[in-house]
Design an enzyme around this catalytic site. Sequence first.
Site, mmCIF file in Angstrom:
data_model
loop_
_atom_site.group_PDB
_atom_site.id
_atom_site.type_symbol
_atom_site.label_atom_id
_atom_site.label_comp_id
_atom_site.label_asym_id
_atom_site.label_seq_id
_atom_site.Cartn_x
_atom_site.Cartn_y
_atom_site.Cartn_z
ATOM 1 N N HIS A 160 0.810 -1.218 0.000
ATOM 2 C CA HIS A 160 0.000 0.000 0.000
ATOM 3 C C HIS A 160 0.848 1.274 0.000
ATOM 4 O O HIS A 160 0.339 2.351 -0.302
ATOM 5 C CB HIS A 160 -0.995 -0.007 1.179
ATOM 6 C CG HIS A 160 -0.399 0.290 2.520
ATOM 7 N ND1 HIS A 160 -0.100 -0.687 3.436
ATOM 8 C CD2 HIS A 160 -0.047 1.461 3.115
ATOM 9 C CE1 HIS A 160 0.383 -0.137 4.539
ATOM 10 N NE2 HIS A 160 0.429 1.174 4.370
ATOM 11 N N ASP A 177 0.186 -7.669 1.719
ATOM 12 C CA ASP A 177 0.581 -6.264 1.688
ATOM 13 C C ASP A 177 2.100 -6.100 1.653
ATOM 14 O O ASP A 177 2.662 -5.236 2.320
ATOM 15 C CB ASP A 177 0.002 -5.513 2.888
ATOM 16 C CG ASP A 177 -0.030 -3.999 2.656
ATOM 17 O OD1 ASP A 177 0.204 -3.567 1.515
ATOM 18 O OD2 ASP A 177 -0.262 -3.257 3.631
ATOM 19 N N GLY A 201 3.321 6.408 8.057
ATOM 20 C CA GLY A 201 4.693 6.633 7.586
ATOM 21 C C GLY A 201 5.627 5.521 8.020
ATOM 22 O O GLY A 201 6.671 5.304 7.411
ATOM 23 N N ASN A 202 5.251 4.809 9.110
ATOM 24 C CA ASN A 202 6.024 3.640 9.535
ATOM 25 C C ASN A 202 5.749 2.428 8.652
ATOM 26 O O ASN A 202 6.484 1.435 8.712
ATOM 27 C CB ASN A 202 5.692 3.262 10.980
ATOM 28 C CG ASN A 202 6.517 4.013 11.999
ATOM 29 O OD1 ASN A 202 5.981 4.788 12.787
ATOM 30 N ND2 ASN A 202 7.824 3.815 11.980
ATOM 31 N N SER A 203 4.680 2.490 7.855
ATOM 32 C CA SER A 203 4.290 1.350 7.033
ATOM 33 C C SER A 203 5.443 0.878 6.156
ATOM 34 O O SER A 203 6.059 1.676 5.452
ATOM 35 C CB SER A 203 3.100 1.714 6.142
ATOM 36 O OG SER A 203 1.939 1.891 6.904
ATOM 37 N N GLY A 219 -7.767 -27.095 -3.288
ATOM 38 C CA GLY A 219 -9.018 -27.214 -4.026
ATOM 39 C C GLY A 219 -10.172 -27.763 -3.218
ATOM 40 O O GLY A 219 -10.880 -28.663 -3.669
ATOM 41 N N VAL A 220 -10.379 -27.210 -2.005
ATOM 42 C CA VAL A 220 -11.514 -27.624 -1.176
ATOM 43 C C VAL A 220 -12.134 -26.392 -0.520
ATOM 44 O O VAL A 220 -11.485 -25.359 -0.393
ATOM 45 C CB VAL A 220 -11.093 -28.609 -0.054
ATOM 46 C CG1 VAL A 220 -10.704 -29.944 -0.620
ATOM 47 C CG2 VAL A 220 -9.964 -28.015 0.792
ATOM 48 N N ILE A 275 -13.599 -25.400 3.125
ATOM 49 C CA ILE A 275 -13.423 -25.953 4.464
ATOM 50 C C ILE A 275 -14.050 -25.053 5.517
ATOM 51 O O ILE A 275 -14.307 -23.869 5.277
ATOM 52 C CB ILE A 275 -11.919 -26.154 4.793
ATOM 53 C CG1 ILE A 275 -11.138 -24.847 4.560
ATOM 54 C CG2 ILE A 275 -11.338 -27.300 4.003
ATOM 55 C CD1 ILE A 275 -9.677 -24.936 4.920
#
Length: 469
Positions: A97, A127, A198-200, A256-257, A259
């Site tokens: 982001h 992310d 800003g820490n992201s 492919g299930v 659940i």
Amino acid sequence: MVLILSQSLMAHARGAPETFADLAEAISPSVVNITTSTTVAGRTGPQGIVPEGSPFEDFFREFQDRQGPGDRQPRRSSALGSGFVISEDGFIVTNNHVIEGADEIEIEFFEGMTLPAQLIGTDPNTDIALLKVEADKPLKFVSFGDSDKSRVGDWVMAMGNPLGQGFSVSAGIVSARNRALSGTYDDYIQTDAAINRGNSGGPLFNMDGEVIGVNTAILSPNGGSIGIGFSMASNVVTKVVDQLKEFGETRRGWLGVRIQDVTPDVAEALGLDKAEGALVSDVPDGPAKDGGMLAGDVIVSFDGVDVVDTRQLVRVVANTQVGKTVRVVVNREGKTETLKITLGRREEAEGAVPASMSGDDLEQEAPSSLEIMGLTLSPLTEDLRGELQLDESTKGLAVVGVDETTEAFEKGLRQGDVITEASQSQVLTLDDLQARIDEAREAGRKSILLLVRRGGDPRFVALTLDESE
């Protein structure tokens, strides 16, 4: 003297550092500030401000005309974030982001140098984004640590560019582990080290200077740090980064299930000792179906790893190599079976449509409805299929009414649902359901497991058996 010595030993046992300065000095050169630039389309008129034909339309047009043509030209928008260097040849990790939609990405290093960055790949699911810069000399970098070894209460240190103020350090402890916010593959470390906008994308370090998390989100009523921050665990990030570096995209394993978790009442209905594992509610065309898996199986082990719940299974499968043949242990009608399944690729199957329920075309004369366990049920007729907008392949009993005071309503059953199985056996008639209920009572079960479909989506529901019925 005894009191001072006791306090000293306690501090040492907790690993409380006398200072973070040495650690900060050693790893700061590897932490970067990230500035992105994006072209934003200029405003061309009052569209979106007032409805077309509104008496205020002319007023807003005159207002925009007074602002001058410059405001209708494309303009540049900037954003700030953080990141860290993971190799001397210039690979940099940050949040997706932070750089999403950016036309230009500029990296500012601790020593003051700035370099343009190339986007290598992104993974919106976790992310995470991987960047690359070209430098004249080897860059200082940091290494990933094992986030699974981090314990609640361990000291950690966050670094980044909070609120655009430049390089900044904050410290705290690991507040919690294995947090999930909203993503399928979430595995967050919660920390009270101050994390702000800003820490992201910045790193969360352990006391050995290893990155154990990527600072991603905060939980706050006002947008500022209140001591609840979340860092994506390094053991998730490293696998994503390796794939982005090699392929420019993620390649996750796919079983492919469909659940769902095994709840205590579901476990009782299935005769399981513990409410653990992942209950398979549907098996569309794909690897699991090819390997012999059936709806109603409970996955208890995947590739040698015991399965606790659905969230864990999804992460383990995703982290397994595409094309690998794995052993999957399932509990099927009280017996253990081992299946060999060759995994597909999750990204290629995202748009897959689950296989429709297949069944016998047998139609029998039967009672028109049955009231049981708070449900009013009716066999599926052509008229009822048309009313509920169901296709011909749908077989089972339609829920035509639900008593709102009963457990069935509390567990989410609603008019229009279709019960296709009871006790893992197909039900086509009301007599079929009554037979399964009688069998469950004779086996000493207190509840019965129903497979319920709504709009094609299946889920298992365990309902308590009333002895008076």
